[in-house]
Design a protein around this motif. Structure first.
Motif, PDB file in Angstrom:
ATOM      1  N   VAL A   6       0.657  -1.218   0.034  1.00 40.18           N
ATOM      2  CA  VAL A   6      -0.018  -0.163   0.030  1.00 40.18           C
ATOM      3  C   VAL A   6       0.819   1.207  -0.132  1.00 40.18           C
ATOM      4  O   VAL A   6       1.892   1.006   0.337  1.00 40.18           O
ATOM      5  CB  VAL A   6      -1.061  -0.046   1.352  1.00 40.18           C
ATOM      6  N   SER A   9      -1.278   6.743   1.624  1.00 44.00           N
ATOM      7  CA  SER A   9      -2.588   7.018   2.392  1.00 44.00           C
ATOM      8  C   SER A   9      -2.808   8.345   3.117  1.00 44.00           C
ATOM      9  O   SER A   9      -3.814   8.283   3.360  1.00 44.00           O
ATOM     10  CB  SER A   9      -2.645   5.761   3.462  1.00 44.00           C
ATOM     11  N   LEU A  16      -6.426   2.392   7.039  1.00 46.15           N
ATOM     12  CA  LEU A  16      -5.263   1.719   7.049  1.00 46.15           C
ATOM     13  C   LEU A  16      -5.227   0.714   8.258  1.00 46.15           C
ATOM     14  O   LEU A  16      -4.833  -0.473   8.163  1.00 46.15           O
ATOM     15  CB  LEU A  16      -3.946   2.651   7.377  1.00 46.15           C
ATOM     16  N   HIS A  32       4.334  -0.464   3.387  1.00 44.66           N
ATOM     17  CA  HIS A  32       3.773   0.707   3.129  1.00 44.66           C
ATOM     18  C   HIS A  32       4.914   1.525   2.381  1.00 44.66           C
ATOM     19  O   HIS A  32       5.973   1.831   3.124  1.00 44.66           O
ATOM     20  CB  HIS A  32       3.252   1.504   4.387  1.00 44.66           C
ATOM     21  N   SER A  36       2.418   8.073   4.364  1.00 47.28           N
ATOM     22  CA  SER A  36       1.203   7.694   5.316  1.00 47.28           C
ATOM     23  C   SER A  36       0.778   8.915   6.103  1.00 47.28           C
ATOM     24  O   SER A  36      -0.181   9.141   6.384  1.00 47.28           O
ATOM     25  CB  SER A  36       1.694   6.686   6.379  1.00 47.28           C
ATOM     26  N   SER A 126      -2.554   4.836  -5.108  1.00 52.78           N
ATOM     27  CA  SER A 126      -2.790   5.448  -3.802  1.00 52.78           C
ATOM     28  C   SER A 126      -4.031   5.044  -3.210  1.00 52.78           C
ATOM     29  O   SER A 126      -5.148   4.836  -3.607  1.00 52.78           O
ATOM     30  CB  SER A 126      -2.913   7.087  -4.098  1.00 52.78           C
ATOM     31  N   PHE A 127      -4.057   4.961  -1.974  1.00 54.94           N
ATOM     32  CA  PHE A 127      -4.979   4.594  -1.131  1.00 54.94           C
ATOM     33  C   PHE A 127      -6.045   5.821  -0.717  1.00 54.94           C
ATOM     34  O   PHE A 127      -6.933   5.452  -0.025  1.00 54.94           O
ATOM     35  CB  PHE A 127      -4.456   4.004   0.370  1.00 54.94           C
ATOM     36  N   LEU A 128      -5.487   6.965  -1.096  1.00 57.75           N
ATOM     37  CA  LEU A 128      -6.637   8.118  -0.747  1.00 57.75           C
ATOM     38  C   LEU A 128      -6.634   8.863  -2.023  1.00 57.75           C
ATOM     39  O   LEU A 128      -7.825   9.328  -2.485  1.00 57.75           O
ATOM     40  CB  LEU A 128      -5.893   8.867   0.314  1.00 57.75           C
ATOM     41  N   ARG A 136      -9.262   4.095  -5.323  1.00 52.49           N
ATOM     42  CA  ARG A 136      -8.288   3.844  -4.329  1.00 52.49           C
ATOM     43  C   ARG A 136      -7.681   2.470  -4.191  1.00 52.49           C
ATOM     44  O   ARG A 136      -8.760   1.595  -4.227  1.00 52.49           O
ATOM     45  CB  ARG A 136      -8.882   4.309  -2.854  1.00 52.49           C
ATOM     46  N   TYR A 138      -4.726  -0.765  -3.374  1.00 47.17           N
ATOM     47  CA  TYR A 138      -3.550  -1.473  -2.884  1.00 47.17           C
ATOM     48  C   TYR A 138      -3.542  -2.682  -3.737  1.00 47.17           C
ATOM     49  O   TYR A 138      -4.289  -3.062  -4.593  1.00 47.17           O
ATOM     50  CB  TYR A 138      -3.711  -1.860  -1.363  1.00 47.17           C
ATOM     51  N   ASP A 155     -10.126   0.391  -2.131  1.00 47.43           N
ATOM     52  CA  ASP A 155     -10.255   0.399  -0.672  1.00 47.43           C
ATOM     53  C   ASP A 155     -11.639  -0.579  -0.151  1.00 47.43           C
ATOM     54  O   ASP A 155     -11.630  -0.710   1.063  1.00 47.43           O
ATOM     55  CB  ASP A 155     -10.257   1.707  -0.228  1.00 47.43           C
TER      56      ASP A 155
END
Length: 169
Positions: A6, A9, A16, A32, A36, A126-128, A136, A138, A155
């Protein structure tokens, strides 16, 4: 070997933490790739191999991590020191220097994976704030014998099946 990857975030704690809870006993490592924006002592990042991105201010995070996992040389970086938004050439030189089998990075927020000279380069997106796609994301990376399978998930933990990749090594 099975890995959770990931990146980027950017301050998400609850999400997370949920990702960690979902995978921490299901994978050989949780990785990660930076940004973060959480402090290294926060619960949500405990158990992750985590590097410092350009938006991270906690100096406890290293810029790069080299780790051998089940006989595989893993190199983790955020990517901003290797100019990954422009080229993977600098990162590929570093990968060759450290004899990496896998290189995981973020920074661009663009998911992707490619095999370069026998080394897998992977950005989980990107997780965001994704770029290039709306989801989003991972990634899960699994290596069994001479086969590497990459799966990208949203996500909401839904696989983006059209993005599944398999490499034979």
């Amino acid at each position: 070997m099975k890995l959770l990857i990931v990146s980027d975030s950017h301050g998400l704690k609850k999400e997370l933490g949920e990702l960690k809870q979902r995978y921490e006993n299901q994978v050989d490592a949780m990785i990660h790739c930076g940004d973060s924006e959480l402090m290294s002592n926060e619960d949500e990042v405990q158990g992750f191999l985590i590097v410092r991105g350009n938006c991270d201010f906690d100096k406890q995070y290293p810029l790069d991590i080299r780790k051998n996992i089940n006989g595989n040389e893993i190199f983790i970086t955020h990517g901003h020191h290797y100019n990954v938004k422009m080229t993977l050439m600098n990162l590929s030189y570093k990968a060759k220097e450290v004899h990496a089998d896998f290189v995981f990075f973020g920074h661009s927020h663009i998911l992707g994976a490619e095999m370069i000279n026998g080394t897998l380069f992977l950005n989980p997106g990107s997780f965001l704030m994704p770029r290039g796609r709306r989801e989003r994301t991972y990634a899960l990376v699994q290596k069994e014998k001479n086969m590497i399978t990459i799966q990208f998930f949203t996500d909401a933990h839904q696989e983006l099946e059209e993005l599944r990749l398999t490499f034979y090594i």
